[in-house]
Design a protein around this motif. Structure first.
Motif, PDB file in Angstrom:
ATOM      1  N   ASP A  52       0.859  -1.189   0.000  1.00 30.10           N
ATOM      2  CA  ASP A  52       0.000   0.000   0.000  1.00 30.10           C
ATOM      3  C   ASP A  52       0.895   1.239   0.000  1.00 30.10           C
ATOM      4  O   ASP A  52       2.093   1.159   0.303  1.00 30.10           O
ATOM      5  CB  ASP A  52      -0.955  -0.010   1.189  1.00 30.10           C
ATOM      6  N   PRO A  53       0.364   2.398  -0.363  1.00 26.68           N
ATOM      7  CA  PRO A  53       1.202   3.597  -0.494  1.00 26.68           C
ATOM      8  C   PRO A  53       1.990   3.942   0.762  1.00 26.68           C
ATOM      9  O   PRO A  53       3.163   4.311   0.688  1.00 26.68           O
ATOM     10  CB  PRO A  53       0.196   4.698  -0.847  1.00 26.68           C
ATOM     11  N   GLU A  54       1.356   3.835   1.924  1.00 28.82           N
ATOM     12  CA  GLU A  54       2.035   4.194   3.157  1.00 28.82           C
ATOM     13  C   GLU A  54       3.266   3.322   3.393  1.00 28.82           C
ATOM     14  O   GLU A  54       4.353   3.823   3.717  1.00 28.82           O
ATOM     15  CB  GLU A  54       1.077   4.072   4.356  1.00 28.82           C
ATOM     16  N   ALA A  55       3.115   2.029   3.224  1.00 24.16           N
ATOM     17  CA  ALA A  55       4.238   1.117   3.447  1.00 24.16           C
ATOM     18  C   ALA A  55       5.312   1.302   2.387  1.00 24.16           C
ATOM     19  O   ALA A  55       6.514   1.236   2.682  1.00 24.16           O
ATOM     20  CB  ALA A  55       3.739  -0.326   3.445  1.00 24.16           C
ATOM     21  N   ALA A  56       4.895   1.551   1.153  1.00 26.06           N
ATOM     22  CA  ALA A  56       5.866   1.739   0.073  1.00 26.06           C
ATOM     23  C   ALA A  56       6.734   2.960   0.340  1.00 26.06           C
ATOM     24  O   ALA A  56       7.961   2.926   0.200  1.00 26.06           O
ATOM     25  CB  ALA A  56       5.142   1.872  -1.262  1.00 26.06           C
ATOM     26  N   VAL A  76      -1.123  12.380  -1.767  1.00 27.57           N
ATOM     27  CA  VAL A  76      -0.117  13.063  -0.952  1.00 27.57           C
ATOM     28  C   VAL A  76      -0.578  13.159   0.499  1.00 27.57           C
ATOM     29  O   VAL A  76       0.217  12.989   1.431  1.00 27.57           O
ATOM     30  CB  VAL A  76       0.189  14.455  -1.534  1.00 27.57           C
ATOM     31  N   GLN A  77      -1.862  13.407   0.702  1.00 31.03           N
ATOM     32  CA  GLN A  77      -2.396  13.437   2.063  1.00 31.03           C
ATOM     33  C   GLN A  77      -2.244  12.061   2.729  1.00 31.03           C
ATOM     34  O   GLN A  77      -1.903  11.957   3.915  1.00 31.03           O
ATOM     35  CB  GLN A  77      -3.863  13.848   2.036  1.00 31.03           C
ATOM     36  N   GLN A  78      -2.448  11.016   1.933  1.00 27.38           N
ATOM     37  CA  GLN A  78      -2.365   9.646   2.444  1.00 27.38           C
ATOM     38  C   GLN A  78      -0.950   9.283   2.897  1.00 27.38           C
ATOM     39  O   GLN A  78      -0.761   8.586   3.900  1.00 27.38           O
ATOM     40  CB  GLN A  78      -2.841   8.681   1.358  1.00 27.38           C
ATOM     41  N   ILE A  79       0.060   9.763   2.171  1.00 23.90           N
ATOM     42  CA  ILE A  79       1.439   9.358   2.471  1.00 23.90           C
ATOM     43  C   ILE A  79       2.187  10.354   3.347  1.00 23.90           C
ATOM     44  O   ILE A  79       3.315  10.081   3.770  1.00 23.90           O
ATOM     45  CB  ILE A  79       2.242   9.134   1.170  1.00 23.90           C
TER      46      ILE A  79
END
Length: 267
Positions: A52-56, A76-79
């Protein structure tokens, strides 16, 4: 060095393949996409990881944002909380400014804006890079090396990015349009379609190669082909009569204007 590719579409997959061909280890690349099945498929094709984006982002020194412009703010808000200090963020989304990203990423994040084009698919792309205000020279060179895997790279001021979009970003579509018209002309003149296609494509490739390898101005090369009273002059006269040159100028001005219109506006 771990590189996170957020967006497993055409450009994300193209970059993944090019990085692996250039010697990067597949395990050093991690792909992510809002359509999880697409990330899994592209990662499977290239032997890379997916997450997922956060882990990546949390595991990466370089983050490539390869999503559609309308999806950028949410991503961008998510990461945001997972971007590490000293991370280089490379955006290849049309119209997204470095300021737009810098305002939404952790303070001091190095951002580089890149406008690539589709010949990157065959490692003949043209990318124009614009560094943000926090970029170091090392980060600029890092981004240049990254995009150099899929073609040529120039570095320029961000104020020129709408013009870049009009010339090289959208440029392949103009070339394909001309090639299509020339092929149809060959068919109209009685050539088999496959023969007409081969004639036009090789002519295009040869002409582009002449420009690059000789360094001669296109005007000079054109005049060398245009014998007085000959066939090329007759054809060029017809193009001028139909204001084709002016039409190209107007078309690219329209593309640049549309690029500016599509850039997100700050509230």
């Amino acid at each position: 060095m771990t590189i996170a590719l957020l967006g497993a579409g055409v450009m994300g997959g193209t970059l993944a393949a090019a990085l692996i061909r250039s010697g990067h280890q597949p395990e050093d690349l991690v792909l992510s996409d809002k359509v999880v099945a697409r990330a899994e498929q592209v990662a499977g094709q290239h032997g890379t990881r997916h997450a997922d984006p956060e882990a990546a982002v949390a595991s990466a020194e370089v983050v490539v944002l390869a999503v559609k412009p309308q999806d950028m703010a949410a991503l961008v808000q998510q990461i945001h909380d997972h971007v590490r200090p000293q991370t280089l963020v490379v955006s290849i989304a049309a119209g997204i400014t470095t300021d737009f990203l810098e305002r939404r990423l952790p303070e001091g994040t190095s951002v580089v804006r890149v406008m690539p084009n589709t010949p990157a698919l065959v490692d003949q792309g043209m990318s124009a890079m614009s560094p943000g205000r926090h970029c170091t020279d090392d980060h600029v060179e890092q981004a240049r090396a990254l995009m150099g895997h899929v073609g040529r790279v120039v570095v320029l001021d961000e104020s020129h990015q709408d013009a870049v979009t009009a010339i090289s970003g959208s440029g392949p579509s103009y070339i394909f349009y001309v090639v299509e018209a020339m092929i149809e002309a060959g068919v109209l003149l009685g050539l088999p379609r496959d023969t007409s296609t081969e004639l036009v494509v090789q002519t295009l490739y040869g002409a582009a190669t002449m420009i690059r390898e000789t360094g001669t101005h296109p005007t000079v090369l054109r005049e060398q082909v245009s014998s007085p009273g000959g066939t090329s002059v007759a054809a060029l006269r017809a193009l001028e009569d139909h204001k084709v040159r002016a039409a190209f100028l107007t078309a690219m001005e329209a593309a640049a204007r549309r690029s500016h219109e599509l850039s997100p506006r700050e509230e």
